[in-house]
Scaffold this active site. Structure first.
Site, mmCIF file in Angstrom:
data_model
loop_
_atom_site.group_PDB
_atom_site.id
_atom_site.type_symbol
_atom_site.label_atom_id
_atom_site.label_comp_id
_atom_site.label_asym_id
_atom_site.label_seq_id
_atom_site.Cartn_x
_atom_site.Cartn_y
_atom_site.Cartn_z
ATOM 1 N N THR A 1 5.320 9.125 1.053
ATOM 2 C CA THR A 1 4.005 8.630 1.576
ATOM 3 C C THR A 1 3.348 9.678 2.892
ATOM 4 O O THR A 1 4.044 10.684 3.014
ATOM 5 C CB THR A 1 4.402 7.454 2.731
ATOM 6 O OG1 THR A 1 5.022 6.832 2.003
ATOM 7 C CG2 THR A 1 3.438 7.304 3.384
ATOM 8 N N THR B 1 7.557 8.840 7.200
ATOM 9 C CA THR B 1 7.988 8.567 5.809
ATOM 10 C C THR B 1 9.537 8.112 6.059
ATOM 11 O O THR B 1 10.268 8.796 6.957
ATOM 12 C CB THR B 1 8.012 10.063 5.243
ATOM 13 O OG1 THR B 1 8.223 9.288 4.059
ATOM 14 C CG2 THR B 1 7.776 10.609 5.340
ATOM 15 N N GLY B 2 9.423 7.423 4.969
ATOM 16 C CA GLY B 2 10.867 6.920 4.513
ATOM 17 C C GLY B 2 11.250 5.837 4.692
ATOM 18 O O GLY B 2 9.789 4.962 4.212
ATOM 19 N N LEU B 3 12.206 4.834 5.019
ATOM 20 C CA LEU B 3 12.465 3.369 5.016
ATOM 21 C C LEU B 3 11.886 2.888 6.052
ATOM 22 O O LEU B 3 12.060 3.184 6.973
ATOM 23 C CB LEU B 3 13.965 3.398 5.085
ATOM 24 C CG LEU B 3 14.343 1.801 4.602
ATOM 25 C CD1 LEU B 3 13.528 1.677 3.464
ATOM 26 C CD2 LEU B 3 16.157 1.682 4.485
ATOM 27 N N GLY B 4 10.867 2.087 5.566
ATOM 28 C CA GLY B 4 9.936 1.429 6.829
ATOM 29 C C GLY B 4 10.573 0.831 7.176
ATOM 30 O O GLY B 4 10.531 0.256 8.301
ATOM 31 N N ARG C 1 6.390 -8.114 0.727
ATOM 32 C CA ARG C 1 6.535 -6.263 0.911
ATOM 33 C C ARG C 1 5.603 -5.905 1.753
ATOM 34 O O ARG C 1 4.522 -5.233 1.277
ATOM 35 C CB ARG C 1 7.806 -5.736 0.562
ATOM 36 C CG ARG C 1 8.200 -4.971 0.853
ATOM 37 C CD ARG C 1 8.423 -3.818 2.024
ATOM 38 N NE ARG C 1 9.287 -2.883 2.058
ATOM 39 C CZ ARG C 1 8.533 -1.748 2.125
ATOM 40 N NH1 ARG C 1 7.903 -0.650 1.818
ATOM 41 N NH2 ARG C 1 9.509 -0.794 3.365
ATOM 42 N N VAL C 2 5.723 -5.527 3.185
ATOM 43 C CA VAL C 2 5.022 -4.287 3.920
ATOM 44 C C VAL C 2 6.233 -3.922 4.749
ATOM 45 O O VAL C 2 6.878 -4.267 5.451
ATOM 46 C CB VAL C 2 3.941 -5.527 4.947
ATOM 47 C CG1 VAL C 2 3.092 -3.760 5.497
ATOM 48 C CG2 VAL C 2 2.834 -6.084 4.288
ATOM 49 N N GLY C 3 5.884 -2.806 4.050
ATOM 50 C CA GLY C 3 6.485 -1.016 5.549
ATOM 51 C C GLY C 3 5.857 -0.979 6.340
ATOM 52 O O GLY C 3 5.153 -1.796 7.222
ATOM 53 N N ASP C 4 6.281 0.248 6.843
ATOM 54 C CA ASP C 4 6.168 0.826 7.878
ATOM 55 C C ASP C 4 4.731 1.547 7.951
ATOM 56 O O ASP C 4 3.806 1.069 9.469
ATOM 57 C CB ASP C 4 6.470 1.718 9.238
ATOM 58 C CG ASP C 4 6.780 2.620 7.606
ATOM 59 O OD1 ASP C 4 6.925 3.008 6.840
ATOM 60 O OD2 ASP C 4 6.815 4.019 8.687
ATOM 61 N N THR D 1 0.349 4.538 1.102
ATOM 62 C CA THR D 1 1.439 4.507 0.881
ATOM 63 C C THR D 1 1.223 3.118 -0.921
ATOM 64 O O THR D 1 0.373 2.352 -0.490
ATOM 65 C CB THR D 1 2.752 4.455 1.442
ATOM 66 O OG1 THR D 1 3.574 4.626 0.571
ATOM 67 C CG2 THR D 1 2.539 2.516 2.153
ATOM 68 N N SER E 1 3.878 7.492 -5.601
ATOM 69 C CA SER E 1 4.304 6.809 -3.845
ATOM 70 C C SER E 1 2.465 6.249 -3.189
ATOM 71 O O SER E 1 3.946 6.402 -2.074
ATOM 72 C CB SER E 1 5.247 7.550 -3.335
ATOM 73 O OG SER E 1 6.368 7.642 -3.799
HETATM 74 C C1 SD4 Z 1 7.531 2.086 3.193
HETATM 75 N N1 SD4 Z 1 7.509 4.197 4.933
HETATM 76 O O1 SD4 Z 1 6.842 1.719 2.791
HETATM 77 C C2 SD4 Z 1 6.811 3.985 3.274
HETATM 78 C C3 SD4 Z 1 7.635 4.222 2.343
HETATM 79 C C4 SD4 Z 1 7.577 5.888 2.558
HETATM 80 O O2 SD4 Z 1 6.742 7.137 0.656
HETATM 81 O O3 SD4 Z 1 7.859 6.632 2.860
HETATM 82 N N2 SD4 Z 1 7.363 6.054 1.008
HETATM 83 O O4 SD4 Z 1 8.158 1.733 4.059
#
Ligand code: SD4
Length: 332
Positions: free
Chosen positions: A192, A243-246, A220-223, A210, A90
């Site tokens: 992450t 961490t988690g679903l961005g 795609r870009v996350g948080d 991450t 990750s």
């Molecule tokens: C994301 N927050 O790109 C990140 C994912 C994550 O370990 O936490 N991955 O959404």
């Protein structure tokens, strides 16, 4: 123990807040004089805290702080350890790719002055956290994306590397058989690294790095690299990272929210819980995804909270490197 294995065994044994302790390296205790500089400081300073079970990363950051270097140096070098770990799927090399087989990385860093630098959707460079720092320190901008970020890194001497390892390539090929795309992170599928550190001067910095959501859409870009969402630092108050679903963290600007709640007097724990509550309130499907937050305030008090069981943090303080399962919202 690998993070995912740890998370699984913690769930299986039903561990609540039982700590697994691993003592690594330095045993130096913080001195009274150092702490005397910070009003209300406890013996918790200096300290390092990171998302998930990353004892090598926190140990590196602690070592850097013990050398008298800044929290900024500590979070950069701490994050680099996991970026270079090809087994971690990750972060950095070995990260799971997007749907088209490209490993694209997001990372950001913030220092005690509130300066910020980030790279998003960058390929081929093992250490996005270091490129993010260079964006912060050596450019008039705060975010570089894609090929621009990569070319900037190469111009500074960073080497281009193929980040797709055999293991991650096999996993992607397996995924392609069904190509079942769920833009939801599986509860066990996110490691992450968000890291916060307080150095011997009591100054706070943070970093977050991450490879993002596995099999995401191209681009795609996350948080994680976005200021206020994946990370926020205010050296007068504290810091937070996610961490988690961005997508969920971005919609609620979680890390900024936590720092602002601490500014209003909440403890780091109360602030993390309220930021999770904000997501729960807005997302009826919260049972399908995980988000975890960690926070630290100026006194060196920490907090952490997740939606589901399975989230954990690693803290390095008072010479001890400890992995602690986090409390969580969804108890049934
Ligand atoms: C994301 N927050 O790109 C990140 C994912 C994550 O370990 O936490 N991955 O959404």
């Amino acid at each position: 123990m690998k993070r995912r294995k740890f998370i699984q065994s913690a769930s299986l044994t039903g561990l609540g807040v039982v700590a697994t302790t691993a003592l690594i390296g330095c045993k130096e205790e913080p001195s009274e004089e150092n702490n005397a500089m910070i009003p209300g400081a406890t013996s918790n300073i200096p300290l390092v805290i990171a998302t998930w079970n990353v004892p090598e990363s926190t140990a590196k950051a602690w070592e850097v702080i013990q050398e008298g270097k800044s929290a900024l140096d500590a979070v950069e070098q701490g994050c680099m350890v996991e970026e270079a770990n090809a087994e971690g799927q990750s972060v950095g090399i070995g990260g799971l790719p997007d749907r088209d087989g490209r490993v694209t990385l997001d990372a950001c860093i913030m220092n005690k002055e509130g300066n910020y630098g980030a790279v998003v959707c960058m390929q081929h460079i093992i250490h996005p956290i270091s490129v993010a720092r260079k964006v912060m320190e050596d450019t008039p901008h705060v975010i570089l994306a894609g090929t621009g970020a990569e070319e900037f890194a190469v111009s500074l001497g960073f080497k281009r590397t193929d980040l797709l390892t055999e293991t991650s390539k096999k996993a992607w090929e397996e995924w392609k058989k069904t190509s079942e795309y769920k833009p939801i992170i599986n509860i066990e599928n996110h490691d992450t690294i968000g890291m916060l550190a307080i150095d011997k001067n009591g100054d706070i910095s943070g970093g977050c790095t991450t490879s993002g959501l596995a099999y995401k859409m191209a681009g795609r870009v996350g948080d994680s690299a976005i200021i206020g969402s994946g990370l926020f630092i205010d050296n007068e108050v504290g810091g937070a990272t996610a961490t988690g679903l961005g997508e969920e963290v971005l919609k609620t600007v979680g890390s900024f929210l936590i720092v602002e709640l601490m500014r209003q007097g909440k403890t780091p724990q109360q602030a993390c819980e309220e930021a999770i509550a904000r997501i729960i309130k807005k997302s009826p499907n919260y049972k399908d995804f995980q988000v975890g937050y960690i926070a630290v305030n100026k006194k060196g008090e920490t907090g952490f909270y997740g939606i589901h069981e399975g989230f954990s943090v690693t803290t390095y303080k008072n010479g001890k490197n400890t992995n602690i399962p986090s409390d969580f919202y969804n108890k049934g």
